[in-house]
Motif scaffolding. Structure first.
Motif, PDB file in Angstrom:
ATOM      1  N   THR A   1     -34.279   6.069  41.616  1.00 21.37           N
ATOM      2  CA  THR A   1     -34.191   6.360  40.181  1.00 21.37           C
ATOM      3  C   THR A   1     -34.519   7.816  39.854  1.00 21.37           C
ATOM      4  O   THR A   1     -34.205   8.279  38.756  1.00 21.37           O
ATOM      5  CB  THR A   1     -35.137   5.443  39.402  1.00 21.37           C
ATOM      6  OG1 THR A   1     -36.463   5.559  39.942  1.00 21.37           O
ATOM      7  CG2 THR A   1     -34.694   3.990  39.524  1.00 21.37           C
TER       8      THR A   1
ATOM      9  N   TRP B   1     -31.510  -5.600  43.947  1.00 27.18           N
ATOM     10  CA  TRP B   1     -31.971  -4.831  42.776  1.00 27.18           C
ATOM     11  C   TRP B   1     -30.909  -3.842  42.320  1.00 27.18           C
ATOM     12  O   TRP B   1     -30.657  -3.688  41.114  1.00 27.18           O
ATOM     13  CB  TRP B   1     -33.261  -4.098  43.129  1.00 27.18           C
ATOM     14  CG  TRP B   1     -33.746  -3.186  42.028  1.00 27.18           C
ATOM     15  CD1 TRP B   1     -34.463  -3.526  40.932  1.00 27.18           C
ATOM     16  CD2 TRP B   1     -33.502  -1.780  41.937  1.00 27.18           C
ATOM     17  NE1 TRP B   1     -34.698  -2.429  40.145  1.00 27.18           N
ATOM     18  CE2 TRP B   1     -34.120  -1.333  40.748  1.00 27.18           C
ATOM     19  CE3 TRP B   1     -32.833  -0.866  42.727  1.00 27.18           C
ATOM     20  CZ2 TRP B   1     -34.076  -0.012  40.352  1.00 27.18           C
ATOM     21  CZ3 TRP B   1     -32.793   0.461  42.337  1.00 27.18           C
ATOM     22  CH2 TRP B   1     -33.415   0.880  41.152  1.00 27.18           C
TER      23      TRP B   1
ATOM     24  N   THR C   1     -29.072  -3.849  38.644  1.00 25.34           N
ATOM     25  CA  THR C   1     -29.230  -2.707  37.735  1.00 25.34           C
ATOM     26  C   THR C   1     -27.972  -1.864  37.632  1.00 25.34           C
ATOM     27  O   THR C   1     -27.948  -0.875  36.895  1.00 25.34           O
ATOM     28  CB  THR C   1     -30.391  -1.819  38.204  1.00 25.34           C
ATOM     29  OG1 THR C   1     -30.153  -1.406  39.560  1.00 25.34           O
ATOM     30  CG2 THR C   1     -31.714  -2.554  38.116  1.00 25.34           C
TER      31      THR C   1
END
Length: 872
Positions: free
Chosen positions: A791, A815, A819
């Protein structure tokens, strides 16, 4: 991959409480794989035995045999067959223990029903409990039930037997049945206890075997990873060493040739200037000669003017004073005046003309020679610098050092530098170090400074230092001294020389060894510390080098110390006059071809006019050598020593190069990175790869990465020049920089591609990082750090391990899917057997682009990752 430190030691509690969740899952997977065929065989054996024992029912339960056969062949055998069929389906892995427990209870219940329906007159009424013992043995040993499950099932069967024996068979109703009941329970329960013990230790040793195999596998992988990392580091060090060697050769063949070429050009230019000066001197000399010719004419005219002006006064005076002379003067006046002028001119000429000539000519020649000598001194200084560089190269290669030109080193400066370098060691061991100069002048020895300091004085100093420390190992002696004395001596032939003594008051050298120590004799001593470096010393080996260097300088060395009182190394070196370079008396010779050569260079300067060349190499000397090949062609040469600097120049539309010369190894960066970027950005700039790396010989791969041509180092200058001429003069249109389209918006062209390595094993992380050291690399050892890096770092590609300590790499893939972060991921894991196995297919379904089994193939992993980066 489970960390070795997290693997538990086997303990009895693990049979009851299992391992930690992640490890227990891995153990069960291994346990299932190893048990599957064993269970099938056991079930098949049980079915055969149950079916075969039906024959005994004819004698054991002749009255109830129809019911027992119904139980055996209609219920028990089909249920076992159904279990065998289940073992061939994937879901059996998750229901194995439940299925085996159910089957044990079902078979045990079947035998209990047989016991319950048996007539009291039938033998099976008393002895069919043996079938239950077989069921318990099968549950504990054959069917791979865990200890806890087998124990629970066996006690359930015992309790059900007690109920059947008491309530259906009435074993406690009469006195003659009670002993039979007690007997059956004794064998029944004791068999169960032995089965429990066997089951317990079977599971204990299975678990222990699993941990041992995992530990062995982990250690083997560790060794493989460490070995591969060490091999990779060794290969990089070898490449770096080869690069250093090539750099030295390049310095000799290119850098120094460029220096020599520059000096030669400057010398040629100076020769032209000298010719101009000589011409002016000739003109001045001619002017002086003309002046010497014109002076009498000027004097004649001056005398005529003066005599004509005062002629009447002179004649009147003569007529009054000397009448007779006047009559003669009237008759021959003009001749007399002419003779008078001639006499005056001759007197002036004889007294002054030569003085004027000599004065002017001497001054002009003197000033001209001073200018020429100054320029000649500058040329000699440049030549001395070149000779100094060649001496350093010879020194590095272990060759003899030729002393050329004006080479002098001041001994006092060497002493001062040495005393400062070892001041802490001298203070630590209470040793004084002095320099006594008895010559009355600064001592300049005709030796290169690095030779005098490193190979001569330092060697002698270290020998004396060692002797003093080893002679006083407890450092109690206070009067420990090393000193240098210098004397000026004269030979019988009136030649002068310096006599340099380096002395100490240590143990000295035995007489029998005084010659051998200069021939390479050595005695090894214990470890010794100088300047913080611990090493095993060798006495005497350095003295052979000292003798060699002094003899190269035309001197001698010997040892004159007294054994027991100290050492005294005596060096004798010739004293040279301060002014060694005698001035040359110029006669001003010059070749017209020299001037023509300069003009040819000037004509050459328009060859690549307006073109721009970018040289990308982390070695500034080599880059300068490559640039010097095109120095006189009118081309603009730009330099970049890192990939970032190269990007800044390539993507600047005002200075975009027309061609690039690229090295593959740029410190910790790889030149291939720049080739990938140029290919991905459609930058139509020809790139010539010039490198000393082994990768330069993989020509097809480099050309696939958009390299125009490939040349190994040391580069052939003529070949590179002709190649660049072919590239840049192919089109005579506008400069290439005007044709390159603008950089696409939104593309960060000033940043390298980014890779995130998610791996909990340090050695593996380092190995992958080394493999991609040309990219911007970040690492993560667990899930939390990995998500944070994704991120914040925004990687272009990810390499992912599945086993991250207590985390599972699959969770990171899930994940990213949840996302919406579609980052290309290459999985590198020991859980993968091949590209088509179940785990690999699962990972591809989760979004992984490629999978690699550990230990991974470096070339294949590198190719996969770089191919991904060309399209992202």
């Amino acid at each position: 991959m489970q960390d070795l430190d997290h693997l538990p030691e086997i303990h009895f509690k693990h049979v009851f409480l299992q391992f930690d969740k992640e490890l227990e899952v891995e153990f069960y997977d291994d346990f299932f794989r190893n048990s599957l065929w064993y269970i099938r065989i056991a079930l098949f054996l049980c079915m055969i035995l149950i079916a075969a024992f039906g024959i005994l029912d004819i004698w054991i339960v002749p009255i109830s045999k129809n019911y027992t056969w119904l139980i055996r062949y209609a219920i028990l055998c089909p249920s076992i067959i159904l279990c065998i069929i289940f073992t061939f389906f994937r879901f059996f892995k998750y229901i194995m223990q439940v299925t085996m427990c159910f089957e044990c209870i079902l078979v045990g219940l079947g035998f209990l029903v047989m016991i319950a329906i048996a007539k009291e007159s039938e033998p099976g009424f008393k002895f069919y409990y043996v079938g239950l013992i077989q069921v318990i043995i099968a549950g504990h040993i054959l069917l791979r039930l865990r200890f806890i499950h087998a124990t629970i099932i066996s006690w359930i069967i015992i309790i059900m037997y007690e109920c059947v024996a008491i309530y259906f068979n009435g074993m406690l109703s009469t006195a003659d049945k009670i002993p039979i009941f007690i007997n059956n329970n004794f064998f029944f329960i004791s068999t169960n206890i032995m089965g429990m013990i066997a089951s317990f230790f079977i599971e204990y040793f299975i678990r222990n075997d699993f941990l041992l195999r995992k530990r062995i596998k982990f250690e083997e992988e560790q060794k493989v990873y460490k070995t591969r990392a060490e091999l990779l580091k060794t290969r990089l060090e070898r490449d770096y060493a080869q690069q250093v060697i090539n750099s030295i050769e390049q310095e000799t063949d290119a850098g120094f040739r460029n220096i020599a070429h520059s000096i030669k050009n400057k010398h040629m230019i100076q020769e032209v200037r000298n010719k101009t000066i000589r011409t002016k001197i000739k003109m001045l000399n001619s002017s002086i000669q003309q002046l010497s010719t014109n002076i009498p004419l000027v004097l004649d005219k001056a005398c005529s003017t003066v005599l004509n002006k005062h002629k009447e006064k002179i004649f009147g005076y003569i007529q009054t004073k000397y009448p007779k002379v006047f009559k003669e003067l009237e008759q021959n006046g003009n001749v007399y005046v002419s003779n008078l002028k001639t006499n005056i001119i001759d007197v002036f000429k004889n007294k002054n003309e030569q003085k004027i000539n000599n004065f002017l000519l001497t001054k002009v020649i003197q000033n001209t020679k001073e200018v020429c000598h100054t320029l000649d001194d500058s040329f000699n200084n440049m030549q001395d610098i070149l000779n100094y560089i060649y001496a350093i190269i010879a020194y590095q290669r272990g060759n003899a050092i030729r002393i050329i030109g004006n080479v002098f080193t001041e001994l006092g400066r060497v002493y001062w530098h040495l005393s400062q370098t070892y001041r802490k060691e001298l203070a630590r061991y209470n040793i004084s170090f002095k320099y006594d100069n008895y010559t009355g002048e600064d001592v300049h020895l005709r030796i290169y400074d690095f030779i005098l300091e490193e190979d001569i004085i330092r060697n002698l100093f270290i020998n004396s230092f060692r002797a003093l420390v080893e002679d006083d190992s407890e450092n109690k002696k206070t009067d420990k001294r090393i000193w240098i004395e210098v004397y000026l001596k004269t030979t019988d032939d009136k030649d002068q020389y310096y006599e340099v003594h380096l002395r100490d008051n240590g143990p000295g050298i035995e007489d029998v060894l005084k010659k051998e120590i200069f021939e390479g004799y050595s005695t090894k001593q214990p470890e010794f510390i100088v300047s913080g470096i611990r090493t095993e010393v060798e006495h005497g080996v350095g003295l052979a080098t000292v003798k060699k260097r002094i003899e190269e300088a035309g001197g001698t060395i010997h040892e004159e110390g007294v054994y027991g009182q100290g050492a005294d190394f005596v060096m004798k070196l010739k004293r040279y006059k301060d002014n060694l370079s005698e001035k040359t008396d110029y006669d001003f010779p010059i070749k017209e071809s020299d001037v023509a050569g300069i003009q040819d260079n000037q004509n050459k300067s328009s060859l690549f006019a307006g073109k721009k060349l970018l040289v990308v190499d982390d070695d500034k000397i080599i880059a300068g050598g490559i640039g010097s090949i095109f120095a006189d062609t009118g081309m603009q040469i730009m330099y970049a020593y890192t990939i970032d600097e190269a990007r800044d120049k390539i993507y600047d539309r005002y200075i975009t190069p027309d061609a690039i010369v690229l090295d593959l190894d740029l410190g910790k960066q790889r030149g291939e990175t720049l080739l990938f970027e140029l290919m991905g950005k459609d930058q139509n700039i020809p790139v010539v790869v010039v490198s000393g790396s082994d990768r330069v010989y993989d020509v097809p791969r480099l050309k696939n990465l958009s390299a125009h041509s490939v040349l190994p180092k040391p580069v052939d200058e003529e070949k590179l020049f002709l190649l660049m001429k072919e590239i840049l003069l192919k089109n005579n249109g506008p400069a290439q920089s005007q044709q390159i389209p603008a950089v696409k918006e939104g593309v960060d062209t000033h940043k390298a591609k980014k890779i995130l390595i998610i791996e909990d094993e340090k050695e593996t992380r380092e190995a992958i990082a080394y493999l991609f050291y040309g990219l911007r690399v970040e690492v993560a050892a667990n899930k939390a750090v990995a998500i944070d890096k994704i991120t914040t770092f925004y990687p272009d590609v990810i390499t992912l391990d599945l086993g991250l300590g207590h985390d599972d790499g699959r969770d990171i893939l899930k994940w990213m899917n949840n996302t919406g972060k579609k980052i290309p991921t290459v999985v590198v894991s020991g859980e993968i057997e091949n590209d088509g196995d179940e785990t690999a297919q699962e990972l591809i379904a989760l979004g992984a682009l490629k999978t690699h089994k550990k230990p991974f193939n470096e070339d294949k992993l590198y190719a996969d990752v770089m191919s991904i980066l060309t399209i992202v």
